[in-house]
Design a protein around this motif. Structure first.
Motif, mmCIF file in Angstrom:
data_model
loop_
_atom_site.group_PDB
_atom_site.id
_atom_site.type_symbol
_atom_site.label_atom_id
_atom_site.label_comp_id
_atom_site.label_asym_id
_atom_site.label_seq_id
_atom_site.Cartn_x
_atom_site.Cartn_y
_atom_site.Cartn_z
ATOM 1 N N PHE A 16 0.865 -1.171 0.000
ATOM 2 C CA PHE A 16 0.000 0.000 0.000
ATOM 3 C C PHE A 16 0.907 1.227 0.000
ATOM 4 O O PHE A 16 1.648 1.458 0.967
ATOM 5 C CB PHE A 16 -0.902 0.013 1.235
ATOM 6 N N CYS A 17 0.864 1.987 -1.064
ATOM 7 C CA CYS A 17 1.731 3.156 -1.199
ATOM 8 C C CYS A 17 0.924 4.429 -0.971
ATOM 9 O O CYS A 17 -0.119 4.630 -1.608
ATOM 10 C CB CYS A 17 2.382 3.195 -2.575
ATOM 11 N N ALA A 18 1.398 5.284 -0.091
ATOM 12 C CA ALA A 18 0.724 6.552 0.182
ATOM 13 C C ALA A 18 1.055 7.593 -0.879
ATOM 14 O O ALA A 18 0.905 8.784 -0.651
ATOM 15 C CB ALA A 18 1.109 7.060 1.570
ATOM 16 N N TYR A 19 1.475 7.153 -2.027
ATOM 17 C CA TYR A 19 1.811 8.004 -3.167
ATOM 18 C C TYR A 19 1.558 7.170 -4.425
ATOM 19 O O TYR A 19 1.249 5.976 -4.339
ATOM 20 C CB TYR A 19 3.274 8.453 -3.096
ATOM 21 N N ASP A 20 1.672 7.780 -5.590
ATOM 22 C CA ASP A 20 1.447 7.068 -6.849
ATOM 23 C C ASP A 20 2.753 6.413 -7.286
ATOM 24 O O ASP A 20 3.613 7.051 -7.873
ATOM 25 C CB ASP A 20 0.948 8.052 -7.915
ATOM 26 N N THR B 216 0.540 4.778 -13.573
ATOM 27 C CA THR B 216 -0.235 4.208 -14.678
ATOM 28 C C THR B 216 -1.644 4.771 -14.738
ATOM 29 O O THR B 216 -2.401 4.435 -15.658
ATOM 30 C CB THR B 216 -0.334 2.683 -14.528
ATOM 31 N N GLY B 217 -2.012 5.601 -13.771
ATOM 32 C CA GLY B 217 -3.373 6.114 -13.714
ATOM 33 C C GLY B 217 -4.358 5.134 -13.123
ATOM 34 O O GLY B 217 -5.565 5.384 -13.111
ATOM 35 N N ARG B 218 -3.869 4.024 -12.610
ATOM 36 C CA ARG B 218 -4.725 3.003 -12.007
ATOM 37 C C ARG B 218 -4.519 2.970 -10.494
ATOM 38 O O ARG B 218 -3.431 3.234 -10.000
ATOM 39 C CB ARG B 218 -4.403 1.627 -12.602
ATOM 40 N N LEU B 219 -5.605 2.644 -9.810
ATOM 41 C CA LEU B 219 -5.525 2.535 -8.353
ATOM 42 C C LEU B 219 -4.654 1.359 -7.942
ATOM 43 O O LEU B 219 -3.855 1.456 -7.016
ATOM 44 C CB LEU B 219 -6.930 2.381 -7.771
ATOM 45 N N CYS C 18 -2.533 4.514 -3.473
ATOM 46 C CA CYS C 18 -3.682 4.995 -2.697
ATOM 47 C C CYS C 18 -4.236 6.353 -3.136
ATOM 48 O O CYS C 18 -5.458 6.532 -3.169
ATOM 49 C CB CYS C 18 -3.317 5.016 -1.212
ATOM 50 N N PRO C 19 -3.407 7.364 -3.493
ATOM 51 C CA PRO C 19 -3.992 8.666 -3.830
ATOM 52 C C PRO C 19 -4.645 8.736 -5.209
ATOM 53 O O PRO C 19 -5.332 9.710 -5.505
ATOM 54 C CB PRO C 19 -2.780 9.618 -3.790
ATOM 55 N N VAL C 20 -4.438 7.743 -6.061
ATOM 56 C CA VAL C 20 -4.954 7.807 -7.428
ATOM 57 C C VAL C 20 -6.471 7.618 -7.404
ATOM 58 O O VAL C 20 -6.980 6.618 -6.918
ATOM 59 C CB VAL C 20 -4.285 6.727 -8.316
ATOM 60 N N ILE D 139 -11.284 -1.747 -2.867
ATOM 61 C CA ILE D 139 -10.215 -1.237 -1.999
ATOM 62 C C ILE D 139 -10.204 0.290 -1.959
ATOM 63 O O ILE D 139 -9.415 0.883 -1.211
ATOM 64 C CB ILE D 139 -8.837 -1.799 -2.460
ATOM 65 N N ARG D 140 -11.084 0.930 -2.734
ATOM 66 C CA ARG D 140 -11.107 2.390 -2.814
ATOM 67 C C ARG D 140 -11.283 3.062 -1.452
ATOM 68 O O ARG D 140 -10.550 4.006 -1.132
ATOM 69 C CB ARG D 140 -12.215 2.814 -3.777
ATOM 70 N N PRO D 141 -12.242 2.649 -0.600
ATOM 71 C CA PRO D 141 -12.405 3.318 0.695
ATOM 72 C C PRO D 141 -11.149 3.260 1.566
ATOM 73 O O PRO D 141 -10.784 4.259 2.192
ATOM 74 C CB PRO D 141 -13.577 2.578 1.343
ATOM 75 N N PHE D 142 -10.493 2.100 1.608
ATOM 76 C CA PHE D 142 -9.283 2.010 2.424
ATOM 77 C C PHE D 142 -8.165 2.852 1.826
ATOM 78 O O PHE D 142 -7.409 3.485 2.567
ATOM 79 C CB PHE D 142 -8.826 0.554 2.550
ATOM 80 N N ALA D 143 -8.055 2.886 0.505
ATOM 81 C CA ALA D 143 -7.034 3.721 -0.140
ATOM 82 C C ALA D 143 -7.253 5.193 0.190
ATOM 83 O O ALA D 143 -6.302 5.935 0.466
ATOM 84 C CB ALA D 143 -7.049 3.496 -1.653
ATOM 85 N N ASP D 144 -8.507 5.629 0.169
ATOM 86 C CA ASP D 144 -8.810 7.019 0.534
ATOM 87 C C ASP D 144 -8.456 7.283 1.996
ATOM 88 O O ASP D 144 -7.960 8.352 2.347
ATOM 89 C CB ASP D 144 -10.287 7.322 0.295
ATOM 90 N N TYR D 145 -8.725 6.318 2.829
ATOM 91 C CA TYR D 145 -8.401 6.454 4.261
ATOM 92 C C TYR D 145 -6.893 6.590 4.467
ATOM 93 O O TYR D 145 -6.438 7.410 5.258
ATOM 94 C CB TYR D 145 -8.939 5.233 5.007
ATOM 95 N N VAL D 146 -6.111 5.799 3.738
ATOM 96 C CA VAL D 146 -4.657 5.922 3.809
ATOM 97 C C VAL D 146 -4.218 7.312 3.362
ATOM 98 O O VAL D 146 -3.318 7.919 3.947
ATOM 99 C CB VAL D 146 -3.974 4.842 2.938
ATOM 100 N N THR D 147 -4.893 7.853 2.344
ATOM 101 C CA THR D 147 -4.495 9.136 1.766
ATOM 102 C C THR D 147 -4.770 10.297 2.694
ATOM 103 O O THR D 147 -3.911 11.159 2.897
ATOM 104 C CB THR D 147 -5.223 9.359 0.426
ATOM 105 N N ASP D 148 -5.981 10.374 3.272
ATOM 106 C CA ASP D 148 -6.270 11.538 4.126
ATOM 107 C C ASP D 148 -6.860 11.194 5.489
ATOM 108 O O ASP D 148 -7.022 12.070 6.340
ATOM 109 C CB ASP D 148 -7.168 12.536 3.408
#
Length: 287
Positions: A119-123, A127-130, A155-157, A165-174
């Motif tokens: 899980f990366c807190a950056y891109d 590739t433009g993909r989550l 995660c930020p993409v 996994i989108r909700p958890f990725a957003d949570y990691v981001t902010d």
């Protein structure tokens, strides 16, 4: 490298991530969200920061969280800062994960599936993909090797290629905007409970002290060997060992190179050159 007070840790901090996902229920749900098409049972073993160092490998690895269920094995990592060659690191982790699963007397045939997930807190992949999911394929893209997998979540993409996994990725981001998701609420509740857990705080203090001691020992060893008699090879050995010491305490490669360059009054390219030539520079017993 300045460390956060315990009260300020979030899920992107390595210590908090590993503490929270020691919980088998949370880890199981996280894996199911990353791999919704995979049949993932409840995780039976979850070990935080497990070190794997096969004697015939030149470098072992430390898994953030290692878990297994039946014949599925997972190494799940949180990467807060940009790290060069992260995919190379993922391959090393994957190979160690596979080696760890095999007893010496067993045949080479792989049984089950092996996943390294970052899980990366950056891109990371740009590739433009989550999420990017890598498996081994032949040159025509057929005959997938289903056993070995590397997954990188950017995660930020703001893409919707993997909505589970989108909700958890957003949570990691902010950390705040997905409280309507029940799993994210559970994870955040676990984070807040950990912050009130005195034993966990004690573990964090011990963790910080161990990192400090490792850093200090590595730097002192590097200085002694690196500056002994002004020998070029000695200096290069010192830079390599100091660089490795910074990596060991959690810095990424860029930070490690910068810190080492400052200590030896060298440029970052000079440090990276020494690291790249470690095979010819380090004593045979250390390479």
């Amino acid at each position: 490298m300045e460390r956060k007070p315990y009260s300020e840790l979030t899920i992107i901090d390595n210590f908090m991530f590993t503490e929270v996902f020691r919980d088998e229920t949370l880890m199981t749900e996280l894996l199911r969200r990353v791999l919704p098409e995979e049949e993932i049972g409840r995780q039976k073993i979850v070990i935080k920061e497990m070190t794997v160092s096969p004697v015939y490998l030149k470098r072992g690895v430390r898994f953030d969280v290692y878990s297994e269920e039946g014949t599925h094995l997972f190494d799940v990592e949180m990467q807060a800062g940009i790290q060069e060659n992260l995919f190379d690191r993922a391959i090393v982790n994957l190979s160690n994960l596979i080696v760890h699963s095999k007893n010496p007397s067993e045949p080479f045939q792989l049984k089950g599936k092996f996943f390294v997930i970052f899980f990366c807190a950056y891109d990371e992949t740009k590739t433009g993909r989550l999420m990017e999911h890598y498996t081994f394929k032949n040159e025509n893209g057929t005959d997938d090797m289903e056993q070995a997998h590397i997954i990188i979540v950017n995660c930020p993409v703001k893409a919707e290629d993997h909505p589970s996994i989108r909700p958890f990725a957003d949570y990691v981001t902010d950390g705040t905007n997905t409280m309507d998701d029940p799993f994210v609420r559970e994870v955040e509740s676990a984070v807040q409970l950990k912050k009130k857990d005195r034993e966990a705080e004690d573990r964090y203090m011990n963790y910080e002290y161990e990192l400090y001691c490792a850093k200090k020992e590595g730097i002192e060893e590097g200085r002694k060997e690196g500056r002994k008699e002004g020998i070029r090879d000695g200096e290069s050995i010192g830079m390599i060992r100091m660089y490795d010491a910074f990596l060991e305490i959690g810095m990424n490669e860029e930070e490690s190179a910068a810190k080492t360059a400052g200590a030896f009054r060298k440029t970052i390219p000079e440090v990276l050159q020494a690291v790249a030539e470690r095979e010819s520079i380090l004593p045979e017993s250390d390479s």
